[in-house]
Design a protein around this motif. Structure first.
Motif, mmCIF file in Angstrom:
data_model
loop_
_atom_site.group_PDB
_atom_site.id
_atom_site.type_symbol
_atom_site.label_atom_id
_atom_site.label_comp_id
_atom_site.label_asym_id
_atom_site.label_seq_id
_atom_site.Cartn_x
_atom_site.Cartn_y
_atom_site.Cartn_z
ATOM 1 N N PRO A 84 0.760 -1.213 -0.161
ATOM 2 C CA PRO A 84 -0.012 0.052 0.114
ATOM 3 C C PRO A 84 0.844 1.273 -0.079
ATOM 4 C CG PRO A 84 -0.015 -1.218 2.081
ATOM 5 C CD PRO A 84 0.518 -1.951 1.188
ATOM 6 N N TYR A 85 2.222 1.318 0.199
ATOM 7 C CA TYR A 85 2.986 2.417 0.368
ATOM 8 C C TYR A 85 3.894 2.390 -0.916
ATOM 9 C CZ TYR A 85 1.821 1.692 5.244
ATOM 10 O OH TYR A 85 1.224 1.380 6.439
ATOM 11 N N ALA A 86 3.493 1.676 -2.008
ATOM 12 C CA ALA A 86 4.207 1.687 -3.100
ATOM 13 C C ALA A 86 3.987 3.080 -3.963
ATOM 14 C CB ALA A 86 3.694 0.566 -4.245
ATOM 15 N N GLY A 87 2.993 3.533 -3.685
ATOM 16 C CA GLY A 87 2.659 4.893 -4.572
ATOM 17 C C GLY A 87 3.519 6.033 -4.012
ATOM 18 N N ILE A 88 3.940 5.915 -2.453
ATOM 19 C CA ILE A 88 4.637 6.846 -1.669
ATOM 20 C C ILE A 88 6.140 6.838 -2.210
ATOM 21 C CG2 ILE A 88 5.613 7.497 0.589
ATOM 22 C CD1 ILE A 88 2.641 6.804 1.655
ATOM 23 N N VAL A 89 6.510 5.383 -2.269
ATOM 24 C CA VAL A 89 7.889 4.945 -2.690
ATOM 25 C C VAL A 89 8.204 5.706 -4.112
ATOM 26 C CG1 VAL A 89 9.684 3.533 -3.364
ATOM 27 C CG2 VAL A 89 8.331 3.027 -1.014
ATOM 28 N N GLY A 90 7.410 5.444 -5.036
ATOM 29 C CA GLY A 90 7.367 5.875 -6.240
ATOM 30 C C GLY A 90 7.321 7.419 -6.298
ATOM 31 N N GLY A 91 6.488 8.147 -5.631
ATOM 32 C CA GLY A 91 6.643 9.694 -5.550
ATOM 33 C C GLY A 91 7.960 10.186 -5.212
ATOM 34 N N LEU A 123 7.407 9.522 -9.691
ATOM 35 C CA LEU A 123 6.452 8.486 -10.593
ATOM 36 C C LEU A 123 4.836 8.518 -9.862
ATOM 37 C CD1 LEU A 123 8.264 5.158 -10.967
ATOM 38 C CD2 LEU A 123 7.716 6.679 -12.706
ATOM 39 N N ASP A 124 4.071 8.548 -10.699
ATOM 40 C CA ASP A 124 2.644 8.554 -10.239
ATOM 41 C C ASP A 124 2.063 7.196 -10.222
ATOM 42 O OD1 ASP A 124 -0.025 8.650 -9.663
ATOM 43 O OD2 ASP A 124 -0.538 9.873 -11.515
ATOM 44 N N ILE A 125 2.240 6.148 -9.183
ATOM 45 C CA ILE A 125 1.690 4.922 -9.097
ATOM 46 C C ILE A 125 0.342 4.847 -8.339
ATOM 47 C CG2 ILE A 125 2.208 2.683 -8.300
ATOM 48 C CD1 ILE A 125 5.589 3.448 -8.345
ATOM 49 N N PRO A 126 -0.760 4.535 -9.301
ATOM 50 C CA PRO A 126 -1.946 4.731 -8.836
ATOM 51 C C PRO A 126 -2.381 3.568 -7.821
ATOM 52 C CG PRO A 126 -2.302 3.610 -10.995
ATOM 53 C CD PRO A 126 -0.534 4.112 -10.906
ATOM 54 N N ILE A 127 -1.805 3.469 -6.688
ATOM 55 C CA ILE A 127 -2.053 2.637 -5.563
ATOM 56 C C ILE A 127 -3.005 3.312 -4.479
ATOM 57 C CG2 ILE A 127 -1.110 1.445 -3.471
ATOM 58 C CD1 ILE A 127 -0.364 0.121 -6.231
ATOM 59 N N HIS A 128 -3.994 2.564 -4.339
ATOM 60 C CA HIS A 128 -5.074 3.025 -3.368
ATOM 61 C C HIS A 128 -5.167 2.286 -2.035
ATOM 62 C CE1 HIS A 128 -6.390 5.715 -6.649
ATOM 63 N NE2 HIS A 128 -6.613 4.699 -7.343
ATOM 64 N N PRO A 129 -4.764 2.723 -0.682
ATOM 65 C CA PRO A 129 -4.849 1.946 0.106
ATOM 66 C C PRO A 129 -5.991 1.844 0.724
ATOM 67 C CG PRO A 129 -3.680 4.041 0.729
ATOM 68 C CD PRO A 129 -3.999 3.978 -0.697
ATOM 69 N N SER A 130 -6.603 0.630 1.338
ATOM 70 C CA SER A 130 -7.765 0.681 1.777
ATOM 71 C C SER A 130 -7.945 -0.417 3.057
ATOM 72 C CB SER A 130 -9.178 0.337 0.756
ATOM 73 O OG SER A 130 -8.440 -1.078 0.275
ATOM 74 N N ARG A 131 -8.405 0.011 4.349
ATOM 75 C CA ARG A 131 -8.424 -0.622 5.174
ATOM 76 C C ARG A 131 -9.259 -2.013 5.108
ATOM 77 N NH1 ARG A 131 -9.629 2.107 11.163
ATOM 78 N NH2 ARG A 131 -11.447 2.834 9.786
ATOM 79 N N ARG A 132 -8.639 -3.262 5.736
ATOM 80 C CA ARG A 132 -9.553 -4.313 5.847
ATOM 81 C C ARG A 132 -9.428 -4.923 7.195
ATOM 82 N NH1 ARG A 132 -10.362 -3.067 1.230
ATOM 83 N NH2 ARG A 132 -10.773 -4.355 -0.467
ATOM 84 N N HIS A 133 -10.385 -5.601 7.675
ATOM 85 C CA HIS A 133 -10.501 -6.027 9.143
ATOM 86 C C HIS A 133 -10.681 -7.514 9.261
ATOM 87 C CE1 HIS A 133 -11.994 -1.987 9.928
ATOM 88 N NE2 HIS A 133 -11.283 -2.076 11.173
ATOM 89 N N ILE A 134 -9.937 -7.983 10.458
ATOM 90 C CA ILE A 134 -10.160 -9.377 10.494
ATOM 91 C C ILE A 134 -10.565 -9.578 11.976
ATOM 92 C CG2 ILE A 134 -8.976 -11.654 10.947
ATOM 93 C CD1 ILE A 134 -6.853 -10.922 8.703
ATOM 94 N N PHE A 135 -11.829 -10.262 12.224
ATOM 95 C CA PHE A 135 -11.885 -10.757 13.683
ATOM 96 C C PHE A 135 -12.120 -12.132 13.923
ATOM 97 C CE2 PHE A 135 -13.920 -6.847 12.175
ATOM 98 C CZ PHE A 135 -13.887 -6.045 13.195
ATOM 99 N N ILE A 136 -11.374 -12.550 14.919
ATOM 100 C CA ILE A 136 -11.223 -13.892 15.517
ATOM 101 C C ILE A 136 -12.237 -14.361 16.643
ATOM 102 C CG2 ILE A 136 -9.767 -15.682 16.094
ATOM 103 C CD1 ILE A 136 -7.548 -14.171 14.952
ATOM 104 N N THR A 137 -13.141 -15.256 16.738
ATOM 105 C CA THR A 137 -13.988 -15.667 17.567
ATOM 106 C C THR A 137 -13.366 -16.402 18.664
ATOM 107 O OG1 THR A 137 -14.427 -17.747 16.655
ATOM 108 C CG2 THR A 137 -15.786 -15.851 15.861
ATOM 109 N N GLU A 138 -13.908 -16.427 19.858
ATOM 110 C CA GLU A 138 -13.459 -17.348 21.004
ATOM 111 C C GLU A 138 -13.379 -18.864 20.382
ATOM 112 O OE1 GLU A 138 -15.894 -16.872 24.165
ATOM 113 O OE2 GLU A 138 -17.722 -17.562 23.130
#
Length: 253
Positions: free
Chosen positions: A70-77, A81-96
């Protein structure tokens, strides 16, 4: 539910163990792994890569592979370089643990329980030891780099979706939760190959959630490209950065 598909050869793997295995194998071959080391710049000479600047040291190298997720766009900058990477949050929930006491999910107590994905809303779940692991993206959340757990999204939306799809979950507590980042591209395809304007800078990023699955093949592919070998895997031209400039339809197989 009106219909579903099932593939008996599908599966899932422990990503932490496999990535640790990749790193251990690389170290045995002489690779040095620097953890907790942030890249702060890329040095160029006449549009050619010269080295990498980090918070720890400077590393001279004529070839750099930007696989920063997700940080590839920052490194390209760092090199314009304009690298069209869009970081989006994902969740994981673990039950008992599910089977430590009687509950309505006894039918899931089998080792071959498949991973289940509801493509209507993106909700998914699978077994993790004696627990269930599940998650879903918040479709209303803007792009960003936050990796904190959004408990309001869980209580207001995800818990309701999960209990609708699997009613017995309402009897089960959540043991822990975590959040991470997807690196999405506009067409949800990876960006692979050498950059068109900077010699020696290669991209392997933007896998849009498929990077772990593709990693063995991509590692082989990038090695072939860097070493100038012909690769039997695929032609990366349609997956290159220039496709966004020329509106090329990517082909991934």
């Amino acid at each position: 539910i009106l219909g579903a598909t099932f593939c008996p050869t599908d599966g899932y793997a422990d990503s932490y163990s496999i990535v640790s295995g990749f790193a251990s194998a690389a170290k045995r071959l002489g690779v040095k792994v620097h953890e907790e080391t942030e890249v702060t710049g890329i040095e160029l000479t006449n549009d050619k890569v010269k080295g990498v600047l980090t918070t720890r040291d400077k590393f001279e190298a004529p070839i750099v592979v930007n696989a920063a997720g997700p940080y590839a766009g920052i490194v390209g900058g760092m090199v314009g370089l304009d690298i069209p990477i869009h970081p989006s949050r994902r969740h994981i929930f673990i039950t008992e643990p599910l089977f430590s006491r009687p509950n309505r999910l006894e039918s899931l107590n089998r080792p071959n329980l498949p991973m289940v994905v509801d493509f209507h809303n993106g909700f998914w779940l699978r077994r993790e030891g004696l627990c269930l692991l599940f998650g879903m993206r918040n479709p209303d959340e803007p792009d960003g780099f936050s990796t904190s757990v959004d408990w309001r999204f869980f209580t207001d939306t995800l818990a309701q979706v999960a209990c609708h799809r699997l009613p017995g979950l309402s009897d089960i507590g959540i043991m822990r939760a975590q959040a991470g980042l997807h690196s999405d591209t506009p067409d949800y395809m990876a960006i692979l190959g050498e950059t068109p304007t900077i010699h020696g800078l290669y991209l392997a990023c933007g896998f849009s959630g498929h990077g772990f699955m593709h990693s063995p093949a991509v590692g082989r592919l990038m090695a072939d490209l860097v070493l100038g070998r012909e690769t039997p895997l695929l032609n990366t031209w349609s997956l290159g950065l220039d496709r966004f400039r020329y509106q090329v339809e990517p082909r991934e197989s």
